[in-house]
Scaffold this motif. Sequence first.
Motif, PDB file in Angstrom:
ATOM      1  N   PRO A 174       1.068  -1.282  -0.096  1.00 35.82           N
ATOM      2  CA  PRO A 174       0.109  -0.091   0.044  1.00 35.82           C
ATOM      3  C   PRO A 174       0.795   1.329  -0.177  1.00 35.82           C
ATOM      4  O   PRO A 174       1.985   1.346   0.585  1.00 35.82           O
ATOM      5  N   ALA A 175       0.463   2.406  -0.657  1.00 30.90           N
ATOM      6  CA  ALA A 175       1.063   3.566  -1.019  1.00 30.90           C
ATOM      7  C   ALA A 175       1.203   4.417   0.313  1.00 30.90           C
ATOM      8  O   ALA A 175       1.624   5.586   0.276  1.00 30.90           O
ATOM      9  N   THR A 176       0.377   4.022   1.393  1.00 31.46           N
ATOM     10  CA  THR A 176       0.348   5.044   2.628  1.00 31.46           C
ATOM     11  C   THR A 176       2.024   5.066   3.176  1.00 31.46           C
ATOM     12  O   THR A 176       2.693   4.010   3.074  1.00 31.46           O
ATOM     13  N   ALA A 177       2.165   6.108   3.793  1.00 36.44           N
ATOM     14  CA  ALA A 177       3.638   6.073   4.523  1.00 36.44           C
ATOM     15  C   ALA A 177       3.656   5.061   5.765  1.00 36.44           C
ATOM     16  O   ALA A 177       2.826   4.771   6.325  1.00 36.44           O
ATOM     17  N   PRO A 178       4.700   4.322   5.413  1.00 36.74           N
ATOM     18  CA  PRO A 178       4.981   3.290   6.253  1.00 36.74           C
ATOM     19  C   PRO A 178       5.458   4.066   7.750  1.00 36.74           C
ATOM     20  O   PRO A 178       5.725   5.191   7.958  1.00 36.74           O
ATOM     21  N   SER A 179       5.231   3.265   8.986  1.00 40.29           N
ATOM     22  CA  SER A 179       5.273   3.741  10.145  1.00 40.29           C
ATOM     23  C   SER A 179       6.992   3.756  10.560  1.00 40.29           C
ATOM     24  O   SER A 179       7.217   4.545  11.255  1.00 40.29           O
ATOM     25  N   SER A 225      20.676   2.208  -5.523  1.00 43.46           N
ATOM     26  CA  SER A 225      19.797   1.718  -4.720  1.00 43.46           C
ATOM     27  C   SER A 225      18.570   0.898  -5.162  1.00 43.46           C
ATOM     28  O   SER A 225      18.458   1.059  -6.359  1.00 43.46           O
ATOM     29  N   LEU A 226      18.035   0.157  -4.274  1.00 42.10           N
ATOM     30  CA  LEU A 226      16.999  -0.841  -4.494  1.00 42.10           C
ATOM     31  C   LEU A 226      15.903  -0.592  -3.465  1.00 42.10           C
ATOM     32  O   LEU A 226      16.094  -0.505  -2.451  1.00 42.10           O
ATOM     33  N   SER A 227      14.666  -0.572  -3.827  1.00 41.34           N
ATOM     34  CA  SER A 227      13.292  -0.759  -2.888  1.00 41.34           C
ATOM     35  C   SER A 227      12.620  -1.611  -3.397  1.00 41.34           C
ATOM     36  O   SER A 227      12.073  -1.482  -4.681  1.00 41.34           O
ATOM     37  N   ILE A 228      11.881  -2.566  -2.524  1.00 39.19           N
ATOM     38  CA  ILE A 228      10.955  -3.363  -3.116  1.00 39.19           C
ATOM     39  C   ILE A 228       9.800  -3.189  -2.264  1.00 39.19           C
ATOM     40  O   ILE A 228       8.450  -3.487  -2.817  1.00 39.19           O
ATOM     41  N   THR A 229       9.600  -2.699  -1.006  1.00 40.79           N
ATOM     42  CA  THR A 229       8.677  -2.507  -0.122  1.00 40.79           C
ATOM     43  C   THR A 229       8.694  -1.120   0.507  1.00 40.79           C
ATOM     44  O   THR A 229       9.825  -0.688   0.755  1.00 40.79           O
ATOM     45  N   PRO A 230       7.650  -0.363   0.573  1.00 41.54           N
ATOM     46  CA  PRO A 230       7.644   1.043   0.966  1.00 41.54           C
ATOM     47  C   PRO A 230       8.366   0.847   2.452  1.00 41.54           C
ATOM     48  O   PRO A 230       8.090   0.145   3.227  1.00 41.54           O
ATOM     49  N   GLY A 231       9.033   1.925   2.519  1.00 36.76           N
ATOM     50  CA  GLY A 231       9.820   1.971   3.963  1.00 36.76           C
ATOM     51  C   GLY A 231      11.022   1.161   4.001  1.00 36.76           C
ATOM     52  O   GLY A 231      11.749   1.186   5.232  1.00 36.76           O
ATOM     53  N   GLU A 232      11.182   0.466   3.004  1.00 32.99           N
ATOM     54  CA  GLU A 232      12.522  -0.411   2.972  1.00 32.99           C
ATOM     55  C   GLU A 232      13.422  -0.321   1.895  1.00 32.99           C
ATOM     56  O   GLU A 232      12.994  -0.332   0.864  1.00 32.99           O
TER      57      GLU A 232
END
Length: 801
Positions: A174-179, A225-232
């Motif tokens: 989901p595109a919501t900001a991660p905690s 850089s790589l990102s697969i999951t929001p916040g990570e």
Amino acid sequence: PGVRMFDAMKQKPIGEAEVKEKFGVTPDKVVEVLALIGDSSDNVPGVPGIGPKTAAELITTYGNLETLLARAGEIKQPKRRETIQQNAENARMSHKLVTLCHDCPLPEPLEQLTLRDPDQQKLHHFLEAQNFNSLLARLKKSTPASPSLATVTHPTPTPVIARELANAAAKETPATAPSTTTYTLVQDLPTLQRWLDRARAAGHVAFDTETTGLNANTAELVGFSLSITPGEACYVPVAHRAKREELSLLPSPSEGEGGVGVGATSNTLKQIPFADALAALKPLLADEAVLKIGQNIKYDALVLHKYGLTISPIDDTMLMSYVLNAGLHEHGLDAMAERLLAHANISYDDVTGTGKSRISFAEVPLEKARDYAAEDADITLRLSLLLKRELFEKHLLTVYETLERPLIPVLLAMEARGIKVDVAYLRDLSRQFSTEMSRLEEEIYALAGRNFTIGSPKQLGEILFDEMGMQGGRKGKSGAYSTDSEVLEELALTHDLPKKVLEWRKFAKLKSTYTDTLTEQVDKESRVHTCYSMAVASTGRLSSNDPNLQNIPIRTEEGKKIREAFIASPGHVLLSADYSQIELRLLAHIADIPTLKTAFKEGRDIHALTASQMFHVPVEEVTSDLRRKAKTINFGIIYGISAHGLSTRLGISRSEAANYIGSYFEQYPGIKEYMDRTIDFARKHGYVETLFGRRCHLRGIHDKNPSMRQFSERAAINAPLQGTAADIIKRAMITIHAALKEKNLEGTMLLQVHDELVFEVQESRAAELKALVKPLMEKAAWLSVPLTVEISEGKNWGAKG
């Protein structure tokens, strides 16, 4: 017989009588009629000028298309006879296109095509992934609660088109900001491989590079850089080095275990060897089953191209934002993060410093580099989930998927190839321009009565308005007079000095922008590589920079000389393919002006025709001066020219210019209706649209400042025309790029300059390239007027032949 249709819009059945009423023929002859009429919405050409009524008469007379074509010489009307004979093959092709194929083998037996209940889990997953919330709610109401629907699992995405991968990504993350955010520094191959494996399993990855500069052709890779999951996200350094002042503090090669040098091996600079990291990354970037999401990913692709890496398939958040918000918002990552995610990114200045103390990104400490670079990939991923969904909701996905995204590899190839320049010729031209500037300087000093700095607006203003007493001087906020080109052009109508200053400025600009600068921008093969910015102009036009090759004047002798500096490689020629009067043709089509449409179809001189109609003289008696005035008005109207602007261009009074414009609208009332209709649409919606659905936003359309509002109204008139022209040439570029690969023609597209494409090809294959390029460009859009392409070739760009 025995077949009836039902019109679901009009709620009535259609039988033989209704078919004959609509088409003028019985059902068995409909295909024959449609082959003549054509269908622009389905790209069926038909025969130009043949409408439903004429087609029905012809088929009733001759029975079918083939008989008509065989006996076309019997048709009494000369124009109709000639049109049908010239378009015989188009008619035959159209006949094939509109004929239903009735003998295809069935993929399944008919008895298998019975209505049955759907697979609830698959249906639920599909509706959820496509964001069909209303249907999903209906499904939940009509389906008993079951554990299978409460715990839907998503399979690993298969190699499908990019938007489906992105939808899966949107569902999974989901595109919501991660905690919380977790940014990792990857310094060994096993850890990198785990990230690459995760990307393959997910079917998508946000990707970003860090480099030593902004010019992709010269920048060197520092890390990615790589990102697969929001916040990570992770950052993989591959070419960091210690700052110069720290090198003396590092152990010498004889000290410590293995020693330490620039770019590797100490704890603070531990990183995967450059070649090893790229070898591990290469298969993932080329994997068609994994979507690579980037922000201005063309830059990253061009940087990696130097190292033999390709990126496919790709998505670009900058271009998604551009399609959604052209003319409305900025499309940089930081601006989008703040606007859409309420997040302030770490700035480049924060990690590299500013001014004299700025360091290269290669010298940034790894922890700082990690936080900055990983954040870029993370934010890019999160933005892509929001923007792709918005493209769906606003019905703009087609613009992105068919015009912007597929253009990236086309431009990448053009930028990487570059175009060859004759350095010695440029240096000689620079000396010629210097001589001309010196001559003009002496003449300007003589007219002014003293020497001054011609390039200083302040000093020039004092000379013109204070010392020489010229009228029309306007002071700005700084207290200095305005001496821009508009002011000088008006003064030049009655004074020699501003006329010569304009000429001096022309040579100064050409010298500084081209003849001097280009010689410094060539690579070791004497080629220059322009960069095409895809998200600048609100109309969809590409922008060339570093160097800008789109602003070389084409109507002046000096501009032609600069074009002659761009040359073909030995054994090759340059081929220039240019759309003829494309915006006027689009005006005729969009505004639906019968006179102009007929003139374009018949290949007549549009400017002479306009002059004839405006100044009430036979076409054959139109003088070059009248034609020049008509040409200025024709093109000026496209840009919403005012009486003041036209008076300046033609050197006439404002009232005379106003009369010309009034006379033009009397002759072509449909153009005035188009302008009024377009401005009304812009006021209501805040944007205008091209024929292909691109939205060009106009922020000032409701501005309280009249000049700003009028500027936006003029932009609204032109944007659908200029924007559609930009869309058409993009469609042509995408098609030609694919055709060149398919035909293995060894021709290369080098430049796009508004309505012109420049190619380089082996001299022996120039005729083949012409035969390929011209029809593809002319068929890039189906209009009610023909698109015409003029082609020239030669050893340099300025040659005509």
